[in-house]
Design a protein around this motif. Structure first.
Motif, PDB file in Angstrom:
ATOM      1  N   ARG A 221      54.847  26.202   0.326  1.00 31.54           N
ATOM      2  CA  ARG A 221      54.184  27.421   0.806  1.00 31.54           C
ATOM      3  C   ARG A 221      54.696  28.636   0.032  1.00 31.54           C
ATOM      4  O   ARG A 221      55.166  29.622   0.601  1.00 31.54           O
ATOM      5  CB  ARG A 221      54.407  27.634   2.308  1.00 31.54           C
ATOM      6  CG  ARG A 221      54.332  26.385   3.163  1.00 31.54           C
ATOM      7  CD  ARG A 221      53.018  25.682   3.068  1.00 31.54           C
ATOM      8  NE  ARG A 221      51.928  26.395   3.727  1.00 31.54           N
ATOM      9  CZ  ARG A 221      50.678  25.973   3.765  1.00 31.54           C
ATOM     10  NH1 ARG A 221      50.343  24.856   3.135  1.00 31.54           N
ATOM     11  NH2 ARG A 221      49.757  26.669   4.385  1.00 31.54           N
ATOM     12  N   LEU A 222      54.610  28.586  -1.276  1.00 30.96           N
ATOM     13  CA  LEU A 222      55.153  29.634  -2.130  1.00 30.96           C
ATOM     14  C   LEU A 222      54.393  30.938  -1.942  1.00 30.96           C
ATOM     15  O   LEU A 222      53.173  30.950  -1.755  1.00 30.96           O
ATOM     16  CB  LEU A 222      55.082  29.206  -3.598  1.00 30.96           C
ATOM     17  CG  LEU A 222      55.892  27.969  -3.971  1.00 30.96           C
ATOM     18  CD1 LEU A 222      55.590  27.552  -5.406  1.00 30.96           C
ATOM     19  CD2 LEU A 222      57.382  28.217  -3.787  1.00 30.96           C
ATOM     20  N   GLY A 223      55.109  32.036  -1.998  1.00 32.47           N
ATOM     21  CA  GLY A 223      54.503  33.351  -1.879  1.00 32.47           C
ATOM     22  C   GLY A 223      55.224  34.363  -2.733  1.00 32.47           C
ATOM     23  O   GLY A 223      56.168  34.044  -3.458  1.00 32.47           O
ATOM     24  N   ARG A 224      54.755  35.598  -2.689  1.00 29.26           N
ATOM     25  CA  ARG A 224      55.376  36.727  -3.401  1.00 29.26           C
ATOM     26  C   ARG A 224      55.448  36.499  -4.914  1.00 29.26           C
ATOM     27  O   ARG A 224      56.415  36.887  -5.574  1.00 29.26           O
ATOM     28  CB  ARG A 224      56.753  37.035  -2.830  1.00 29.26           C
ATOM     29  CG  ARG A 224      56.714  37.360  -1.340  1.00 29.26           C
ATOM     30  CD  ARG A 224      58.059  37.784  -0.802  1.00 29.26           C
ATOM     31  NE  ARG A 224      57.979  38.016   0.626  1.00 29.26           N
ATOM     32  CZ  ARG A 224      57.549  39.142   1.201  1.00 29.26           C
ATOM     33  NH1 ARG A 224      57.149  40.135   0.436  1.00 29.26           N
ATOM     34  NH2 ARG A 224      57.511  39.265   2.514  1.00 29.26           N
ATOM     35  N   GLY A 225      54.450  35.846  -5.467  1.00 29.84           N
ATOM     36  CA  GLY A 225      54.390  35.646  -6.901  1.00 29.84           C
ATOM     37  C   GLY A 225      55.154  34.447  -7.408  1.00 29.84           C
ATOM     38  O   GLY A 225      55.181  34.192  -8.623  1.00 29.84           O
ATOM     39  N   VAL A 296      40.051  27.511   8.594  1.00 27.44           N
ATOM     40  CA  VAL A 296      40.311  27.177   7.198  1.00 27.44           C
ATOM     41  C   VAL A 296      41.070  25.871   7.134  1.00 27.44           C
ATOM     42  O   VAL A 296      42.009  25.655   7.891  1.00 27.44           O
ATOM     43  CB  VAL A 296      41.140  28.294   6.513  1.00 27.44           C
ATOM     44  CG1 VAL A 296      41.488  27.889   5.096  1.00 27.44           C
ATOM     45  CG2 VAL A 296      40.364  29.593   6.509  1.00 27.44           C
ATOM     46  N   ALA A 297      40.676  24.982   6.233  1.00 25.06           N
ATOM     47  CA  ALA A 297      41.358  23.705   6.081  1.00 25.06           C
ATOM     48  C   ALA A 297      42.743  23.920   5.511  1.00 25.06           C
ATOM     49  O   ALA A 297      42.983  24.871   4.769  1.00 25.06           O
ATOM     50  CB  ALA A 297      40.550  22.777   5.166  1.00 25.06           C
ATOM     51  N   ASP A 298      43.662  23.014   5.843  1.00 28.89           N
ATOM     52  CA  ASP A 298      45.039  23.103   5.351  1.00 28.89           C
ATOM     53  C   ASP A 298      45.102  22.526   3.951  1.00 28.89           C
ATOM     54  O   ASP A 298      45.498  21.395   3.726  1.00 28.89           O
ATOM     55  CB  ASP A 298      45.969  22.334   6.292  1.00 28.89           C
ATOM     56  CG  ASP A 298      47.424  22.485   5.879  1.00 28.89           C
ATOM     57  OD1 ASP A 298      47.724  23.413   5.108  1.00 28.89           O
ATOM     58  OD2 ASP A 298      48.246  21.662   6.330  1.00 28.89           O
ATOM     59  N   SER A 299      44.695  23.333   2.981  1.00 23.78           N
ATOM     60  CA  SER A 299      44.645  22.882   1.592  1.00 23.78           C
ATOM     61  C   SER A 299      44.832  24.069   0.685  1.00 23.78           C
ATOM     62  O   SER A 299      44.464  25.184   1.018  1.00 23.78           O
ATOM     63  CB  SER A 299      43.298  22.207   1.298  1.00 23.78           C
ATOM     64  OG  SER A 299      43.161  21.980  -0.078  1.00 23.78           O
ATOM     65  N   ASP A 300      45.428  23.833  -0.489  1.00 27.77           N
ATOM     66  CA  ASP A 300      45.626  24.924  -1.436  1.00 27.77           C
ATOM     67  C   ASP A 300      44.330  25.342  -2.084  1.00 27.77           C
ATOM     68  O   ASP A 300      44.221  26.426  -2.631  1.00 27.77           O
ATOM     69  CB  ASP A 300      46.632  24.508  -2.518  1.00 27.77           C
ATOM     70  CG  ASP A 300      48.033  24.429  -1.951  1.00 27.77           C
ATOM     71  OD1 ASP A 300      48.461  25.421  -1.339  1.00 27.77           O
ATOM     72  OD2 ASP A 300      48.678  23.389  -2.090  1.00 27.77           O
ATOM     73  N   VAL A 301      43.350  24.467  -2.119  1.00 29.16           N
ATOM     74  CA  VAL A 301      42.013  24.839  -2.569  1.00 29.16           C
ATOM     75  C   VAL A 301      41.105  24.655  -1.372  1.00 29.16           C
ATOM     76  O   VAL A 301      40.836  23.547  -0.948  1.00 29.16           O
ATOM     77  CB  VAL A 301      41.546  23.969  -3.740  1.00 29.16           C
ATOM     78  CG1 VAL A 301      40.148  24.369  -4.158  1.00 29.16           C
ATOM     79  CG2 VAL A 301      42.514  24.099  -4.904  1.00 29.16           C
ATOM     80  N   SER A 302      40.654  25.753  -0.791  1.00 35.58           N
ATOM     81  CA  SER A 302      39.957  25.711   0.486  1.00 35.58           C
ATOM     82  C   SER A 302      38.765  24.780   0.446  1.00 35.58           C
ATOM     83  O   SER A 302      38.006  24.735  -0.509  1.00 35.58           O
ATOM     84  CB  SER A 302      39.486  27.129   0.852  1.00 35.58           C
ATOM     85  OG  SER A 302      38.704  27.091   2.021  1.00 35.58           O
TER      86      SER A 302
END
Length: 382
Positions: A221-225, A296-302
């Motif tokens: 769950r990476l964030g902030r760049g 929203v589905a739990d996926s990195d590409v919706s």
């Protein structure tokens, strides 16, 4: 005379033509690959932005700024790092603007595109880190597709090899760019032997980087760049060793190609950012006019059906965005209930009862709301 007979039968072929004429208009394979790569990157980025709460179509507003800025940056980097072709003895300064003749630097493209995306993100009220993380897997996919243009151009190959995947290289006609020289029988002339297809090595490496970013981003769950920093580390690690294999002309520092130094320094910068920066993935809730929330589905590409609302009127773009936690974002998508604004003046000192530090209706304390949720106007983070 042809050198085709000198090459083994088992080999990767190369096209002998990279430009086709459509009437008076030249259709260049390299340009088509670049355009296709941009389309794929926009598609992936759009879906990932949607999953994080950004309104539909935002990627087009970003691309209007980022794509031209990236092309300009790519050309500037190429001209700066190869000035002798334009300003040296026999050089033509006006050729610096002849972008259709080739010469784009990926480092300048990323830097210029980042400036354009930052300007667009500020206008849209989207934190730039959210845009960068959404783009992270799409960019190496675009680069992979773009490398096919080098195959058409018979360029960016390595040294001689006897490996089964050795590449045949045509001797290109300097007076007829995009076409191979031909012998008296009309057959395209091949350079003797086979060569490392370094463009293909980079293509495959970029596909691996895209997969790496998607997998780790979903798991961590990476964030902030940090997803973008992961892409940069992955790309530069591959570019470092692939660049060492290339044999085309390049400027050097201490006997090492300039792009090798650049890859190493950029890798270290991205690594330092990835290690030092911490924080959860950012999600956005629109401020002002916005689409109706949907799960929203739990996926990195919706996987949400983006065409569901096509039949109706397109909703107005939001005025900006608020950054919220993943839990708050999912609650908003499911119920349409927006979380209360953060800060001591949002609800007054007695909004949650006599104890301002006590839990609110959702069971959160003021400290939880201020520290864990991180709600803030999006434009402050851009």
């Amino acid at each position: 005379m042809t050198y085709a007979s000198l090459a083994p039968q088992a080999a990767l072929p190369s096209p002998s033509t990279a430009v086709w004429q459509l009437g008076p208009v030249p259709i260049r394979a390299y340009a088509l690959c670049i355009i296709l790569g941009i389309v794929v990157a926009c598609w992936v980025t759009e879906r990932r932005l949607r999953q994080r709460g950004v309104a539909p179509g935002a990627v087009l507003d970003i691309a209007v700024w980022a794509v031209p800025a990236g092309i300009i940056g790519a050309r500037i980097y190429h001209v700066i790092t190869s000035p002798e072709k334009y300003f040296g003895t026999g050089g033509d300064p006006m050729k610096a603007f002849a972008i259709w003749e080739g010469g784009l630097g990926i480092w300048g493209a990323v830097a210029g595109g980042a400036v354009g995306a930052w300007l667009a993100a500020r206008q849209l009220g989207i934190p730039f880190a959210v845009v960068a993380d959404a783009l992270a897997p799409g960019l190496p996919l675009a680069q992979a597709i773009g490398r096919l243009g080098n195959w058409f151009n018979n360029e960016l190959y390595g040294g001689r090899t006897s490996l089964p995947w050795g590449l045949e290289i045509h001797r290109m006609d300097p007076d007829n760019p995009g076409h191979a020289l031909r012998d008296d029988a009309g057959q395209p002339i091949l350079e003797p032997g086979l060569y490392h297809p370094t463009f293909a090595y980079e293509l495959l490496w970029n596909l691996g980087v895209a997969a790496l970013v998607l997998v780790l981003d979903r798991k961590l769950r990476l964030g902030r760049g940090r997803a973008f920093a992961l892409y940069v580390m992955g790309y530069t690690a591959g570019r470092f060793w692939i660049e060492l294999m290339r044999t085309d002309e390049a400027n050097t520092i201490l006997g090492v190609r300039l792009n090798v130094w650049t890859a190493g320094l950029v890798f270290l910068g991205a690594l330092a950012y990835f290690v030092r920066v911490r924080g959860p993935r950012e999600y956005l809730i629109p401020v002002g006019a916005a689409p109706t929330p949907e799960p929203v589905a739990d996926s990195d590409v919706s996987q949400v059906d983006l065409s569901a609302r096509e039949a109706g009127a397109r909703p107005a773009a939001p005025e900006g965005y608020r950054v919220v936690s993943e839990e708050q974002y999912r609650h908003w998508r499911e119920t349409g209930e927006e979380p209360a604004p953060d800060g001591p003046d949002a609800d007054g000192p007695d909004a949650d009862g006599p104890d301002a530090d006590g839990p609110d209706a959702d069971g959160q304390t003021a400290q939880d709301r201020a520290g864990a949720t991180g709600i803030r106007p999006a434009e402050r983070d851009s």
